[in-house]
Write a protein that holds these residues in place. Structure first.
Motif, PDB file in Angstrom:
ATOM      1  N   GLY A 170       0.836  -1.221   0.000  1.00  0.00           N
ATOM      2  CA  GLY A 170       0.000   0.000   0.000  1.00  0.00           C
ATOM      3  C   GLY A 170       0.859   1.256   0.000  1.00  0.00           C
ATOM      4  N   LEU A 171       1.957   1.216   0.749  1.00  0.00           N
ATOM      5  CA  LEU A 171       2.834   2.399   0.797  1.00  0.00           C
ATOM      6  C   LEU A 171       3.576   2.603  -0.516  1.00  0.00           C
ATOM      7  CD1 LEU A 171       4.238   2.250   4.431  1.00  0.00           C
ATOM      8  CD2 LEU A 171       2.744   3.998   3.471  1.00  0.00           C
ATOM      9  N   ARG A 172       3.918   1.483  -1.173  1.00  0.00           N
ATOM     10  CA  ARG A 172       4.555   1.624  -2.495  1.00  0.00           C
ATOM     11  C   ARG A 172       3.602   2.324  -3.457  1.00  0.00           C
ATOM     12  NH1 ARG A 172       6.662  -3.643  -1.747  1.00  0.00           N
ATOM     13  NH2 ARG A 172       5.177  -4.585  -3.182  1.00  0.00           N
ATOM     14  N   LEU A 173       2.327   1.938  -3.371  1.00  0.00           N
ATOM     15  CA  LEU A 173       1.351   2.587  -4.250  1.00  0.00           C
ATOM     16  C   LEU A 173       1.177   4.058  -3.868  1.00  0.00           C
ATOM     17  CD1 LEU A 173      -1.384  -0.165  -4.771  1.00  0.00           C
ATOM     18  CD2 LEU A 173       0.467   0.494  -6.290  1.00  0.00           C
ATOM     19  N   LEU A 174       1.174   4.334  -2.568  1.00  0.00           N
ATOM     20  CA  LEU A 174       1.075   5.735  -2.131  1.00  0.00           C
ATOM     21  C   LEU A 174       2.239   6.549  -2.723  1.00  0.00           C
ATOM     22  CD1 LEU A 174      -0.255   7.910  -0.244  1.00  0.00           C
ATOM     23  CD2 LEU A 174       1.346   7.167   1.526  1.00  0.00           C
ATOM     24  N   CYS A 175       3.432   5.977  -2.663  1.00  0.00           N
ATOM     25  CA  CYS A 175       4.608   6.678  -3.212  1.00  0.00           C
ATOM     26  C   CYS A 175       4.493   6.809  -4.733  1.00  0.00           C
ATOM     27  CB  CYS A 175       5.891   5.929  -2.853  1.00  0.00           C
ATOM     28  SG  CYS A 175       6.300   6.063  -1.102  1.00  0.00           S
ATOM     29  N   LEU A 176       4.059   5.730  -5.378  1.00  0.00           N
ATOM     30  CA  LEU A 176       3.948   5.772  -6.845  1.00  0.00           C
ATOM     31  C   LEU A 176       2.940   6.833  -7.279  1.00  0.00           C
ATOM     32  CD1 LEU A 176       4.674   4.390  -9.599  1.00  0.00           C
ATOM     33  CD2 LEU A 176       2.603   3.036  -9.295  1.00  0.00           C
ATOM     34  N   TYR A 177       1.786   6.837  -6.628  1.00  0.00           N
ATOM     35  CA  TYR A 177       0.742   7.781  -7.046  1.00  0.00           C
ATOM     36  C   TYR A 177       1.118   9.214  -6.642  1.00  0.00           C
ATOM     37  CZ  TYR A 177      -1.803   3.424  -7.857  1.00  0.00           C
ATOM     38  OH  TYR A 177      -2.169   2.170  -8.305  1.00  0.00           O
ATOM     39  N   GLY A 178       1.792   9.343  -5.498  1.00  0.00           N
ATOM     40  CA  GLY A 178       2.289  10.672  -5.118  1.00  0.00           C
ATOM     41  C   GLY A 178       3.298  11.180  -6.138  1.00  0.00           C
ATOM     42  N   LEU A 179       4.185  10.265  -6.567  1.00  0.00           N
ATOM     43  CA  LEU A 179       5.190  10.660  -7.571  1.00  0.00           C
ATOM     44  C   LEU A 179       4.535  11.054  -8.893  1.00  0.00           C
ATOM     45  CD1 LEU A 179       8.205   8.191  -7.288  1.00  0.00           C
ATOM     46  CD2 LEU A 179       8.316  10.674  -7.357  1.00  0.00           C
ATOM     47  N   LYS A 180       3.450  10.352  -9.232  1.00  0.00           N
ATOM     48  CA  LYS A 180       2.730  10.712 -10.463  1.00  0.00           C
ATOM     49  C   LYS A 180       2.227  12.144 -10.381  1.00  0.00           C
ATOM     50  CE  LYS A 180       0.794   6.326 -12.050  1.00  0.00           C
ATOM     51  NZ  LYS A 180      -0.264   5.731 -12.853  1.00  0.00           N
ATOM     52  N   GLY A 181       1.628  12.482  -9.230  1.00  0.00           N
ATOM     53  CA  GLY A 181       1.116  13.842  -9.052  1.00  0.00           C
ATOM     54  C   GLY A 181       2.237  14.860  -9.148  1.00  0.00           C
ATOM     55  N   ALA A 182       3.376  14.527  -8.498  1.00  0.00           N
ATOM     56  CA  ALA A 182       4.517  15.451  -8.542  1.00  0.00           C
ATOM     57  C   ALA A 182       5.024  15.609  -9.970  1.00  0.00           C
ATOM     58  CB  ALA A 182       5.629  14.934  -7.628  1.00  0.00           C
ATOM     59  N   ALA A 183       5.034  14.493 -10.716  1.00  0.00           N
ATOM     60  CA  ALA A 183       5.486  14.549 -12.115  1.00  0.00           C
ATOM     61  C   ALA A 183       4.579  15.474 -12.927  1.00  0.00           C
ATOM     62  CB  ALA A 183       5.488  13.146 -12.717  1.00  0.00           C
ATOM     63  N   ALA A 184       3.275  15.397 -12.653  1.00  0.00           N
ATOM     64  CA  ALA A 184       2.331  16.254 -13.387  1.00  0.00           C
ATOM     65  C   ALA A 184       2.652  17.729 -13.122  1.00  0.00           C
ATOM     66  CB  ALA A 184       0.902  15.934 -12.961  1.00  0.00           C
ATOM     67  N   TYR A 185       2.905  18.070 -11.870  1.00  0.00           N
ATOM     68  CA  TYR A 185       3.224  19.476 -11.559  1.00  0.00           C
ATOM     69  C   TYR A 185       4.594  19.872 -12.112  1.00  0.00           C
ATOM     70  CZ  TYR A 185      -0.955  19.616  -8.705  1.00  0.00           C
ATOM     71  OH  TYR A 185      -2.264  19.579  -8.285  1.00  0.00           O
ATOM     72  N   MET A 186       5.532  18.903 -12.172  1.00  0.00           N
ATOM     73  CA  MET A 186       6.839  19.197 -12.792  1.00  0.00           C
ATOM     74  C   MET A 186       6.643  19.567 -14.257  1.00  0.00           C
ATOM     75  SD  MET A 186       9.148  16.138 -11.290  1.00  0.00           S
ATOM     76  CE  MET A 186      10.771  16.423 -11.928  1.00  0.00           C
ATOM     77  N   GLU A 187       5.777  18.819 -14.926  1.00  0.00           N
ATOM     78  CA  GLU A 187       5.520  19.097 -16.343  1.00  0.00           C
ATOM     79  C   GLU A 187       4.823  20.451 -16.499  1.00  0.00           C
ATOM     80  OE1 GLU A 187       6.324  18.369 -19.228  1.00  0.00           O
ATOM     81  OE2 GLU A 187       4.693  19.036 -20.503  1.00  0.00           O
ATOM     82  N   HIS A 188       3.855  20.748 -15.636  1.00  0.00           N
ATOM     83  CA  HIS A 188       3.188  22.059 -15.717  1.00  0.00           C
ATOM     84  C   HIS A 188       4.210  23.183 -15.525  1.00  0.00           C
ATOM     85  CE1 HIS A 188      -0.801  20.539 -16.092  1.00  0.00           C
ATOM     86  NE2 HIS A 188      -0.945  20.104 -14.860  1.00  0.00           N
ATOM     87  N   ALA A 189       5.138  22.984 -14.561  1.00  0.00           N
ATOM     88  CA  ALA A 189       6.153  24.021 -14.308  1.00  0.00           C
ATOM     89  C   ALA A 189       7.104  24.129 -15.501  1.00  0.00           C
ATOM     90  CB  ALA A 189       6.921  23.688 -13.028  1.00  0.00           C
TER      91      ALA A 189
END
Ligand code: FSO
Ligand code: SF4
Length: 550
Positions: A150-169
């Motif tokens: 579950g924590l791996r998924l939390l990290c994976l999905y959190g990283l996805k969100g961060a990646a999206a904001y990296m791309e927006h920036a």
């Protein structure tokens, strides 16, 4: 397929949670979902070599910026087109191989032991790659360590969100080499399937902290490109004439479209998360940016069907356009994709403009209805002294931040009910598309300050955090001691990373719902509740009472 990343995932007490059959609740096919799992593995391989290359003095900005953009395509409601997912995976391997070659030129004996370091794709056709993708399925295989999973998924999905904001920036000219390296470290680490609970928890907080820096970059990009938003009224009713609707988060796309539609006799409308554009000085010079149309993303199948012009999706959230039969009038940009929907890789909107001119447009002008937006960082910080005065005069009891994503489930009425029940001596900050549940209601004002303050897009959570930090500094207290409560509605992975960001900043007592992530085990939920005093949302009235009593 196995996907459990969003709030609307299938939940089944007997068979387990997650979309696991032929299609997800969002319409994502098993084929696309599997290929996205494979794409993630290729990106983890790429990150592994990006770290190694960096230690050898090799940095490649194209590689660094490619990865978050490709990863963004795997978020909920972004890219449903298998061929585009394969293109990203092939590109990841090409870039990775180029890094290996460059590393070997500097260190001929280099050899990595990471399990994905030498991942090769078995071909380039859909069937072969879908078969290969099965080896990278996110489906849990190790029932003995569900918390780690579950924590791996939390990290994976959190990283996805961060990646999206990296791309927006990045689109707005903002990136940071240190952030790229941290991102690669976390991506590569996650590719090793870590099991240590403490390490996983610590790294989930690192992802949150990293995202805070990314949101700061994004804020810089937005304000440097378009100026500081200020309170602005926006008409939410149609005006007669030809029209184009722009949805998603990419302000640069909207700006380019407005330049290209000048003097063309076309009215441009914002949709969903594009609404905050109206408050930026750079956008106010365009008189043909006439207003905002529709509500949050989940209503698009009826609202887009009724929109008599062309539609551009610049980022999430897209859903099946064939349901409303407007697939010929909707265009995707950047990492967004839907099979057989026309895609624009560049910001040349000529074809969209020609289509809008050929379509009927609105026949009548409806009576104007104005809403007020534009309470982003600068405006909020300037209002801080006034807010403190109101508190000391006992005219302001509490500040609520009710924001995040919207979705189709009825339980989301909670956010409407909660907002509507907040007392007259409280302020209501909002952001993200969740605000469409109540942003056309009247809330009145306190001594001239509107009670409803629309901060902006979901990423503008940064502005709200800066206000909280500023108020706590001025009052000489901790953020958690302020009369401020965050009530977060989550739907997809950007909201997950915002939650991780808030938790990593030490913000406690956040209310979140409408349901908790299906990938968190009861044990993990207990940890969240105990460690961060996280409150699952319940009944709006009782939650409000509890908050005000505290
Ligand atoms: Fe909404 Fe969609 Fe901003 Fe999300 S439009 S749901 S958190 O993608 O990005 O609030
Ligand atoms: Fe299911 Fe959500 Fe994944 Fe779509 S994104 S397949 S709805 S969990």
């Amino acid at each position: 397929m196995y996907c459990v990343q969003c709030e609307q995932t299938m939940r089944n007490a007997q068979k387990g949670n997650g979309c696991a059959y032929t299609k997800g609740m969002c319409g994502k096919t098993a084929e696309t979902s599997d290929l996205q799992d494979l794409l993630i593995a290729t990106l983890q391989s790429l990150s592994t070599w990006a770290i190694e290359a960096n230690t050898l003095g090799i940095t490649d900005h194209h590689t660094n910026s490619f990865s978050p953009k490709a990863f963004f395509s795997t978020l909920t409601n972004v890219n449903f087109d298998s061929t585009r997912i394969i293109e990203y995976a092939l590109e990841a391997i090409t870039l990775r191989d180029s890094l290996i070659k460059q590393c070997k030129e500097r260190n001929t004996s280099i050899q990595l032991t990471h399990p994905l370091a030498y991942l090769q794709l078995n071909g380039s056709d859909i069937d072969t790659l879908q078969e290969q993708a099965k080896h990278f399925s996110l489906k849990k295989t190790d029932d003995t360590n569900q918390d780690a999973y579950g924590l791996r998924l939390l990290c994976l999905y959190g990283l996805k969100g961060a990646a999206a904001y990296m791309e927006h920036a990045h689109v707005l000219g903002q990136s940071d080499e240190k952030v790229y390296q941290q991102y690669h470290q976390l991506m590569s680490w996650l590719g090793t399937n870590p099991v240590d609970i403490e390490e996983l928890l610590n790294n989930s907080m690192l992802i949150g902290q990293m995202n805070f820096n990314i949101m700061a970059l994004l804020d810089k990009g937005e304000t440097e490109n378009f100026g500081n938003p200020s309170p602005t009224t926006v008409n939410v009713k149609p005006i007669a004439g030809k029209c184009i609707l722009v949805s998603g988060h990419d302000l640069k796309d909207l700006y380019a479209l407005l330049e290209q539609t000048q003097d063309k006799g076309i009215n441009v409308y914002t949709h969903g998360e594009m609404l905050p554009a109206h408050a930026y000085p750079a956008f106010q010079k365009f008189s043909h940016l006439v207003g905002n149309y529709g509500g949050a993303w989940q209503k698009q199948q009826t609202e887009f069907a009724n929109f008599p012009g062309a539609i551009i999706m610049t980022s999430n959230c897209i859903i099946d356009p064939s349901v409303g039969n407007y697939q010929d009038r909707i265009w995707t940009r950047s990492m967004v994709g839907w099979p057989n929907v026309k895609h624009l890789e560049e910001r040349d909107f000529t074809a969209v403009i020609n289509q809008a001119l050929s379509l009927p447009g609105f026949q009548h002008t409806e009576i104007e209805q104005l809403i007020t937006i534009g309470f982003a960082k600068n405006t909020l910080l300037n209002a801080a002294d006034g807010i403190i005065d109101l508190v000391s005069q006992k005219k302001l009891r509490h500040v609520f931040l009710v924001g995040g994503c919207d979705g189709s489930h009825e339980e989301r009425n909670y956010y409407h009910d909660f907002a509507m029940s907040t007392p007259q001596d409280s302020l209501l900050l909002t952001l993200g598309c969740g605000k469409y549940r109540f942003n056309k209601e009247s809330f009145g004002d306190i001594e001239g300050i509107p009670r409803l303050l629309d901060v902006g897009q979901c990423n503008d959570a940064y502005s709200a955090v800066m206000l909280a930090v500023h108020l706590s500094e001025k009052l000489g207290c901790e953020v958690n001691d302020l009369p401020l409560t965050i009530v977060l509605s989550w739907f997809e992975q950007k909201a997950i990373v915002i939650l991780l960001t808030l938790l990593s900043l030490g913000i406690k007592n956040i209310y979140t719902g409408p349901t908790l992530p299906a990938f968190l085990t009861p044990n993990l939920i207990n940890i969240m509740v105990e460690k961060f005093k996280l409150h699952p949302t319940g009944d709006a009235e009782s939650d409000l009472k509890q908050i005000l009593a505290a």
